[in-house]
Scaffold this motif. Sequence first.
Motif, short mmCIF file in Angstrom:
data_model
loop_
_atom_site.label_atom_id
_atom_site.label_comp_id
_atom_site.label_asym_id
_atom_site.label_seq_id
_atom_site.Cartn_x
_atom_site.Cartn_y
_atom_site.Cartn_z
N GLU A 99 0.82 -1.21 0.00
CA GLU A 99 0.00 0.00 0.00
C GLU A 99 0.86 1.27 0.00
OE1 GLU A 99 -3.20 -0.12 -0.34
OE2 GLU A 99 -3.48 -2.28 -0.01
N VAL A 100 1.95 1.25 0.75
CA VAL A 100 2.78 2.45 0.87
C VAL A 100 3.42 2.79 -0.47
CG1 VAL A 100 4.84 3.42 1.96
CG2 VAL A 100 3.21 2.10 3.32
N ASP A 101 3.99 1.79 -1.14
CA ASP A 101 4.63 2.04 -2.43
C ASP A 101 3.60 2.48 -3.47
OD1 ASP A 101 7.14 1.67 -4.18
OD2 ASP A 101 5.63 0.52 -5.26
N PHE A 102 2.45 1.80 -3.49
CA PHE A 102 1.42 2.11 -4.48
C PHE A 102 0.90 3.54 -4.31
CE2 PHE A 102 -3.08 2.03 -5.87
CZ PHE A 102 -2.88 1.69 -7.21
N SER A 103 0.78 3.96 -3.06
CA SER A 103 0.22 5.29 -2.77
C SER A 103 1.26 6.40 -2.83
CB SER A 103 -0.43 5.29 -1.38
OG SER A 103 -1.46 4.33 -1.32
N ASN A 104 2.50 6.05 -3.14
CA ASN A 104 3.55 7.06 -3.24
C ASN A 104 3.50 7.69 -4.63
OD1 ASN A 104 5.83 8.63 -3.12
ND2 ASN A 104 7.17 7.01 -2.34
N PHE A 105 2.50 8.53 -4.83
CA PHE A 105 2.26 9.10 -6.16
C PHE A 105 3.41 9.99 -6.61
CE2 PHE A 105 -2.04 8.34 -4.35
CZ PHE A 105 -2.40 7.31 -5.22
N ALA A 106 4.05 10.65 -5.66
CA ALA A 106 5.20 11.49 -6.02
C ALA A 106 6.30 10.64 -6.63
CB ALA A 106 5.72 12.23 -4.78
#
Length: 746
Positions: free
Chosen positions: A370-377
């Motif tokens: 989830e963390v990597d996927f949500s790292n839109f930057a």
Amino acid sequence: MKFKILLALIFVNLLQAQKFQFPKTAVTDSLILEKQMPGLALQVIPELQSAKNKPENKIDLLDNLFRLQMVAQDYKTSIASLSENRNLFADHHMGDYRLMGFELYSMAKLVQKESNITFPDALQKAFNQKYESLPEKLIPRLPLAVDGNVKESRKQMKEILDKQKNKDSIDYKTALALCKSYLNYKTYSAIKPQVMQLLASKDKDKFIIETRDLKIKNGNTLTITIVRKKENTSPLPVILTNNIYAGPFDEFFGKRAATYNYVGAVVNTRGKRNSNNVNDPFEHESEDVYEVIDWISRQPWCNGKVGMIGGSYLGFSQWAAVKKLHPALKTIVPQVAVGIGIDYPAQNNIFMSYMLQWIQYVTNNKLTDEVDFSNFAKWNLINTEWYKSGKSFRSLDTISGKPSKIFQRWLDHPGYDQYWQKMVPYKEDFSKINIPILTTTGYYDDDQIGALYYFKQHHQYNKNADHYLVIGPYNHGGAQSFGFTYVNGNPIDPAARISIDDLAFSWFDYILKGGKKPEILKDRINFQVMNTNTWKHVADLDKMHTSTVKFYLQDKKNTSSVFNKPDTQTFTKQIVDFNNRDQKDTYYKVSKKDSIKTTTSIAFESEVLDKDMIISGNLSGFFNVSINKKDFDTDTYLYQIQPDGKSSLLSTHIVRASYAKNNEVRQLLEPNKVEQIPINNSYFMSRKIEKGSKLLLLVGVNKNPNWQINYGTGKDVSDETIKDAGEPLEIKWYNDSYVEIPVYKD
């Protein structure tokens, strides 16, 4: 001179108004930080509500406001703001579970003060009170609503504080971000362990939940979660979900089915959770789901009937399941179903950069990253770096720092070939699907094209297909849960604010339990006409409209109407330089209030409409073009320019020209010859366009970091680089090209 000085002073004061006192010591001393945060939040609140910082959407305003009120320790007011936020988010209390962790924290703080008890005791009292007040159908969503990431919120807070080192003031945006990350960390670190235990205890009282490893006949091992309501002791129909997003969603889907008085079964795909098999998304669903259904149908808690439900990948899984139909599978409810090879990982044969982000999301670990996927930057940076570099699209995974065999394998299949065809029903396979089906999708659903592909193919190859469609103003999330009040920042009609969950399980009651047919299903196609607060019901997709209007590619200055066929053939020339990666964006001004980006597009504007028009269906038509290369990717947008000057996107279409006539076989264009490119698989919309509006049509070329770049050499586009760009692409858009707009009249 005095006037200039006055202006300068006003400007300085405005800048100062955006700054708040925040001592340096608060960055390194947690006790000082604790003391400073309430006062900082109180300073930020007036700025949030000021005209210059006020969000356009009231939901966003209230979302920030209740958080700031919590930081300011005004818990009673924060609960009221949160409640108002939920009411605006969704009608009929459908969103009452949202942001539950924050409400529980605020309630516990109030109870702690009023009763003079410890925070854990107060939290338990607040939890019990809230849990008992919630409708049963919201209970399955609670673990998701309180499952905040403590580690990530602490990391975000630290990053913000680190940037504040050696500063004695903080600007508005940083202060708002700090308040929010601080609140996330403080709330979830205080409540999460205890609330998760309390929820587990409640679940133990209400449900029988079993998770086991299932070794199926083909030799693979899959993890399956079974959820039953304790009060239901007789065998029941089973609602199965095939879930690649292993984690908290497994129990959610199972408990959701159980609360509607079914047995919920959720199986994870190969390689997920406890499975040690290779994780190859999409490739084995048809084979594996058949075996899972076979096992389920023989269990003592199953009455022999199985239905399936789920959205996106989970929707695709159901179409994979019916490629080889098990006798126990009586119905499926595919929601926003991925059209594998149709709209993902390539839409109309153009691969999207997002595919790599998604691959890593589901393959980085046994659950979901989830963390990597949500790292839109991070992902925007990767996509931009690729775009700026001019490297081949195949290099995107290497640029990300994590080469992917799956990514490369997908790129090896740019046409809709046997690799994709074997995963789901193909052509005549659809004729053998004779179970009832309910499809749901939305006008703003990213996978609408896929969902409608299956629907159209089923009806094309099976004239007796018992297959219903519900489509309305929903996005990818809404069409598999419930109708949000606002979509894309605009309110949807009250009639559209329905529970998709209730609809789906009413369908299951109808098919699996002999219940009443859902009221909304008055015909095969059931669609909501935006801005009319009505639903319409027709027998097939072509009847969503009663006539069409052709919008020709001609300048309104040279014609009385863009809707009239031109007398003589001319063209509009467009030049796109693929070598230029620092191109400044250009905009088409549609009014004093609004403008639309046209960096790689040309604009055609209609005259003002003298009466209302209901656009209902999807765009079709042909582009007559000649180019100086062998291929290019078209990019089309249709907008409404409302009487007040605001623009609204109605439909889009993107396609690789060489695949436009046949998505299985590439047919390169002949340079400098007039070629006809059909418009197929654009986005559906049903919406009343008010009198006094105009239509704006943008046609152009795909060239941005979100998609492959087609340089037009005729080679595999995934292998082309900026070295293949050569001379700029020159397109002649002939004025007898037209976009055919579907129109509905009662």
